[in-house]
Scaffold this motif. Structure first.
Motif, PDB file in Angstrom:
ATOM      1  N   LEU A 101      -0.398  -6.460  -6.077  1.00 20.52           N
ATOM      2  CA  LEU A 101       0.593  -7.323  -6.727  1.00 20.52           C
ATOM      3  C   LEU A 101       0.973  -8.564  -5.936  1.00 20.52           C
ATOM      4  O   LEU A 101       1.721  -9.398  -6.427  1.00 20.52           O
ATOM      5  N   SER A 102       0.456  -8.743  -4.714  1.00 22.74           N
ATOM      6  CA  SER A 102       1.074  -9.712  -3.805  1.00 22.74           C
ATOM      7  C   SER A 102       1.141 -11.131  -4.356  1.00 22.74           C
ATOM      8  O   SER A 102       2.056 -11.868  -4.047  1.00 22.74           O
TER       9      SER A 102
ATOM     10  N   ASP B 138       0.837  -1.200   0.000  1.00 22.76           N
ATOM     11  CA  ASP B 138       0.000   0.000   0.000  1.00 22.76           C
ATOM     12  C   ASP B 138       0.870   1.247   0.000  1.00 22.76           C
ATOM     13  O   ASP B 138       0.648   2.178  -0.769  1.00 22.76           O
ATOM     14  N   GLN B 139       1.857   1.255   0.893  1.00 22.24           N
ATOM     15  CA  GLN B 139       2.750   2.409   1.001  1.00 22.24           C
ATOM     16  C   GLN B 139       3.487   2.669  -0.298  1.00 22.24           C
ATOM     17  O   GLN B 139       3.759   3.812  -0.649  1.00 22.24           O
ATOM     18  N   ALA B 140       3.824   1.600  -1.007  1.00 20.53           N
ATOM     19  CA  ALA B 140       4.534   1.757  -2.275  1.00 20.53           C
ATOM     20  C   ALA B 140       3.565   1.951  -3.437  1.00 20.53           C
ATOM     21  O   ALA B 140       3.982   2.014  -4.590  1.00 20.53           O
ATOM     22  N   GLU B 141       2.265   2.021  -3.124  1.00 18.49           N
ATOM     23  CA  GLU B 141       1.203   2.246  -4.119  1.00 18.49           C
ATOM     24  C   GLU B 141       1.098   1.152  -5.170  1.00 18.49           C
ATOM     25  O   GLU B 141       0.804   1.421  -6.331  1.00 18.49           O
TER      26      GLU B 141
ATOM     27  N   GLN C 184       6.717  -1.503 -11.853  1.00 16.59           N
ATOM     28  CA  GLN C 184       6.157  -2.287 -10.739  1.00 16.59           C
ATOM     29  C   GLN C 184       7.277  -2.891  -9.905  1.00 16.59           C
ATOM     30  O   GLN C 184       7.217  -2.894  -8.673  1.00 16.59           O
ATOM     31  N   PHE C 185       8.307  -3.391 -10.587  1.00 18.39           N
ATOM     32  CA  PHE C 185       9.429  -4.023  -9.906  1.00 18.39           C
ATOM     33  C   PHE C 185      10.076  -3.029  -8.932  1.00 18.39           C
ATOM     34  O   PHE C 185      10.378  -3.356  -7.783  1.00 18.39           O
ATOM     35  N   GLN C 186      10.251  -1.768  -9.424  1.00 17.45           N
ATOM     36  CA  GLN C 186      10.850  -0.713  -8.608  1.00 17.45           C
ATOM     37  C   GLN C 186      10.011  -0.464  -7.343  1.00 17.45           C
ATOM     38  O   GLN C 186      10.536  -0.320  -6.247  1.00 17.45           O
ATOM     39  N   ARG C 187       8.680  -0.427  -7.522  1.00 15.88           N
ATOM     40  CA  ARG C 187       7.783  -0.196  -6.395  1.00 15.88           C
ATOM     41  C   ARG C 187       7.829  -1.355  -5.400  1.00 15.88           C
ATOM     42  O   ARG C 187       7.734  -1.156  -4.187  1.00 15.88           O
TER      43      ARG C 187
END
Lengths: 264, 250
Positions: free
Chosen positions: B112-113, B105-108, B124-127
């Protein structure tokens, strides 16, 4: 029950499959296949030394495999291309081992038994060593599982989590030496790497987590051992290579199935 | 008391000195951005802080019980390794699932889990890497060129997220930027590194002047700022400042 040589052979094969599964998964993930080969090939030198100094084959092969694995680990990143370095070490270890064996004029040894394994002659004592070694490998890797996985993802990520990736590498190196020493009787030095890599690779398309891949690799390895031995008995083929053939066929089937489903 | 203190830190790789006499302290809650040309030792500095590189001389001190969240420059996951995002986040400590959800959530990237790591896009990978760094509620977040491969709106969004995370959790942030002049506007301090600390200062918040608009584009939401370098020394021939010439042109 253990009086029957086929049952002893089957149990030995399953023992090796269990040790090879979690270790083999890491070998595949970390692209250490050739590393496994080099360590295994060095074991023939261990056989020669064990016979020369009249100590147990298990201890001798384990010691030499360990020295080999540590040497390769130490030389990594010292300016040699890794595949060249491993190619030099693997094959020269094998050659030196074969030459050393020929010097042992007093002892008559069946070289084929060490190159390709002699699973049908596994004794109760061998069985104890194989299962003891396999249990040790499974416990070692199970104990360090999360740290090993983190270090496999990235060295820096491991450092940031307070894990020393060099220590984790050492755990794998030690496990590899033990596995080589217990597997030499079952599949022989030339095919140990096959038992590490093929079941793990065959398990990949069916797995969604690292744990599942290790478990599936153990199942596939055990099935290959049981079926391969049975086939060797029926068709009168060499036992160790038959086991590897069955594992290879499972790999082929698993790859074809996943290819058709479009899963990578 | 500082979270991380570097005293006269020098780092050598095979006889080559990549960092010399670096003194730096990171205070709780501050955002520090490190800029510098390629090969200036930025990554070596972070690696020395996490303990991956042993200092040749000098000392790296962590506050007792310091929790570090680290976002590496790049991470290659071998395609033979099956791993869901959730499993990746929970390594190695086995954090509870609820923490995973909170970090995502924090990484927005909340949904994706269950995805496989190898199926993620670059952004997405970066997040997810950011989420992994946040999961243990770190005292300090270390980011190594975390916006690499993101376009300008993408970097701006990423920087805004970092600033919000700092505001919410109060963690300090030490980040490496791959740009020499454009930095995160929320930076409290900018440090220019080139083998040693060349200069240090605060970023200039981008005004609405048209020339800045031309530089940054619109829609960055004030996440980017300029850092004007003030150098009072010259390097010898083999260690020239890349931006010396640019300064002359200003």
């Amino acid at each position: 029950m253990l009086d029957d040589f086929m049952i002893r052979a089957t149990l030995a094969g399953i023992g090796v499959a269990f040790a090879a599964a979690p270790l083999g998964s890491f070998v595949v993930w970390r692209r250490m296949a050739y590393f496994g080969d080099a360590t295994a090939h060095a074991a023939i030198l261990g056989v020669a030394l064990s016979l020369a100094f009249q100590m147990s084959i298990f201890a001798g092969t384990m010691a030499v495999s360990l020295v080999m694995a540590l040497t390769v680990t130490m030389l990594t990143g010292r300016g040699y291309a890794m595949d060249t370095l491993l190619g030099v070490l693997a094959h020269s270890a094998l050659a030196f081992g074969l030459v050393a064996v020929s010097f042992l004029s007093g002892v008559r040894i069946d070289l084929m038994a060490y190159l390709f394994g002699d699973i049908l002659s596994v004794s109760r004592g061998d069985l104890a060593v194989i299962w003891g070694g396999a249990a040790l490998v499974v416990v070692l890797i199970g104990w360090r599982w999360s740290s090993l996985l983190t270090a496999t993802l990235s060295d820096d990520l491991a450092y940031a989590s307070g894990i020393n990736p060099k220590r984790e590498q050492l755990i794998l190196t030690l496990s590899l030496a033990i596995t080589v020493a217990v597997a030499i009787k079952v599949v022989g030095v030339l095919l140990i790497a096959a038992m590490l890599i093929i079941p793990a690779a065959a398990a990949r398309p069916m797995s969604r987590s690292p744990e599942m891949m290790a478990v599936m690799a153990a199942v596939i390895g055990a099935v290959a051992a049981i079926t391969g031995l049975r086939a060797a008995y029926v068709f009168d083929t060499p036992a160790g290579p038959s086991i590897v053939c069955v594992a290879a066929l499972i790999f082929l089937g698993s790859s074809l199935l996943s290819g058709r489903r479009g899963v990578s | 008391m500082s979270l991380i203190t570097l005293e006269n830190l020098s780092v050598r790789y095979g006889g080559q000195t990549v960092l010399r006499d670096v003194n730096l302290a990171i205070a709780p809650g501050e955002i520090v951005t490190i800029v510098g040309p390629n090969g200036s030792g930025k990554t070596s500095l972070l690696r020395a802080i996490i303990g991956a590189t042993r200092p040749a001389t000098g000392r790296v001190t962590h506050q007792k019980g310091l929790k570090i969240g680290y976002v590496p420059q790049k991470l290659h996951i071998d395609p033979t390794l099956p791993m869901t995002v959730e499993r990746f986040l929970r390594l190695p400590g086995g954090f509870p699932r609820a923490d995973c959800a909170a970090a995502l959530d924090q990484a927005e990237v909340p949904d994706l889990s269950k995805q496989q790591m190898t199926s993620l896009s670059g952004g997405q990978f970066q997040r997810v890497l950011l989420a992994r760094a946040l999961i243990n509620r770190p005292d300090v977040l270390l980011l190594d060129e975390a916006t690499q491969g993101l376009d300008q709106p993408g970097s701006a969004a990423f920087y805004r997220r970092i600033a919000q995370v700092r505001a919410q959790t109060g963690c300090a942030v030490l980040m490496i930027s791959h740009e020499l002049h454009v930095v995160m506007s929320a930076s409290d301090r900018v440090i220019c590194l080139n083998g040693h600390v060349c200069c240090e200062g605060t970023p200039e918040i981008v005004s609405s002047a048209p020339e800045y608009r031309a530089l940054f584009g619109t829609g960055t939401g004030g996440a980017l700022a300029l850092y004007r370098h003030e150098h009072d020394h010259a390097h010898d021939a083999n260690c020239a400042h890349e931006h010396e010439t640019e300064k002359a042109a200003e």
